[in-house]
Design an enzyme around this catalytic site. Structure first.
Site, PDB file in Angstrom:
ATOM      1  CB  CYS A  78      -0.992  -0.075   1.155  1.00  0.00           C
ATOM      2  SG  CYS A  78      -2.439   0.931   0.868  1.00  0.00           S
ATOM      3  CG  HIS A 171      -3.178  -3.322   3.985  1.00  0.00           C
ATOM      4  ND1 HIS A 171      -2.190  -2.668   4.687  1.00  0.00           N
ATOM      5  CD2 HIS A 171      -3.870  -2.360   3.329  1.00  0.00           C
ATOM      6  CE1 HIS A 171      -2.273  -1.372   4.471  1.00  0.00           C
ATOM      7  NE2 HIS A 171      -3.295  -1.156   3.653  1.00  0.00           N
ATOM      8  CD  GLU A 173      -0.295  -5.362   6.137  1.00  0.00           C
ATOM      9  OE1 GLU A 173      -0.224  -5.950   5.035  1.00  0.00           O
ATOM     10  OE2 GLU A 173      -0.624  -4.157   6.236  1.00  0.00           O
TER      11      GLU A 173
HETATM   12  N1  GLN Z   1      -3.883   6.301   1.174  1.00  0.00           N
HETATM   13  C1  GLN Z   1      -2.564   6.069   1.675  1.00  0.00           C
HETATM   14  C2  GLN Z   1      -1.526   6.905   0.926  1.00  0.00           C
HETATM   15  O1  GLN Z   1      -1.836   7.478  -0.053  1.00  0.00           O
HETATM   16  C3  GLN Z   1      -2.204   4.592   1.587  1.00  0.00           C
HETATM   17  C4  GLN Z   1      -3.160   3.800   2.420  1.00  0.00           C
HETATM   18  C5  GLN Z   1      -2.588   2.568   3.016  1.00  0.00           C
HETATM   19  O2  GLN Z   1      -1.359   2.373   3.083  1.00  0.00           O
HETATM   20  N2  GLN Z   1      -3.460   1.745   3.537  1.00  0.00           N
HETATM   21  O3  GLN Z   1      -0.423   6.976   1.338  1.00  0.00           O
END
Ligand code: GLN
Length: 196
Positions: A78, A171, A173
């Site tokens: 992410c 994710h 995890e």
């Molecule tokens: N929206 C976050 C970003 O732009 C990422 C979200 C996440 O890591 N769950 O950094």
């Protein structure tokens, strides 16, 4: 095998927990000297802007970039994926630029801020993977040697690999499915040479 988890901000505890379940030595990384002797590094999800600011403040940016270039396996989930990209289409943050992908942040809008879907990830076998997306980014462009490992039904790329760099928009995890982390450990140990 020792895997560091960048512990600047975000969901690092869950990664550490998952690595423990996989019986791997693990270490939260906050300072550059803690990167020494690692066999792999995970950059967790969180807020890419905050993680990047903290990485700059703690002098981690250059060191992580150099280690990635010298072949250290890195797994970004992410926000971690956002930071590994060569380009972020909608942010002022300067990413590490070690993976030839262009990413877009918060790509699912308000209706789908957070959702879970069963994803086909061929490198993990036939069983679908429970992918949890939270204000997730997407991979908008794959360049150079980066290969897509998973797509949503509409074709959007959400996981990729380039050499020893692995990224997911979701994710792993936050699930009890250990296969994505095991795949990263296989990259670290050299038993998974290509994306196939
Ligand atoms: N929206 C976050 C970003 O732009 C990422 C979200 C996440 O890591 N769950 O950094």
């Amino acid at each position: 095998m020792k895997i560091g988890v960048l512990a600047a901000q975000g969901a690092f505890v869950e990664h550490i927990e998952m690595l423990r379940q996989l019986k791997v030595d693990t270490l939260p990384v906050r300072l550059p000297q803690e990167l020494a002797g690692l066999d792999g590094l995970i950059i967790p999800g969180g807020e890419s802007t905050s993680i990047s600011k903290l990485m700059v403040a703690y002098n981690l940016m250059t060191e992580v970039k150099n280690l990635a270039r010298s072949g250290l396996p890195i797994f970004g989930t992410c926000a971690g994926m956002i930071l590994l990209a060569s380009n972020i289409s909608d942010s002022d943050v300067t990413p590490l630029g070690v993976m030839d992908i262009v990413v877009g942040r918060n790509a699912f809008g308000r209706q789908r801020e957070s959702f879970e879907t069963e994803l086909s990830i061929p490198v993990l076998g036939e069983k679908l993977f429970p992918a949890v997306f939270i204000r997730a980014p997407v991979i908008k462009q794959v360049n150079g040697k980066a290969e897509v490992l998973a797509r949503l039904d509409d074709g959007t790329a959400v996981a990729a690999r380039q050499g020893k760099i692995l990224v997911s928009a979701f994710h792993p995890e936050l699930t009890s499915d250990l296969r994505f982390h095991q795949y990263f450990l296989d990259i670290v140990s050299g038993s998974r040479e290509s994306g196939g």
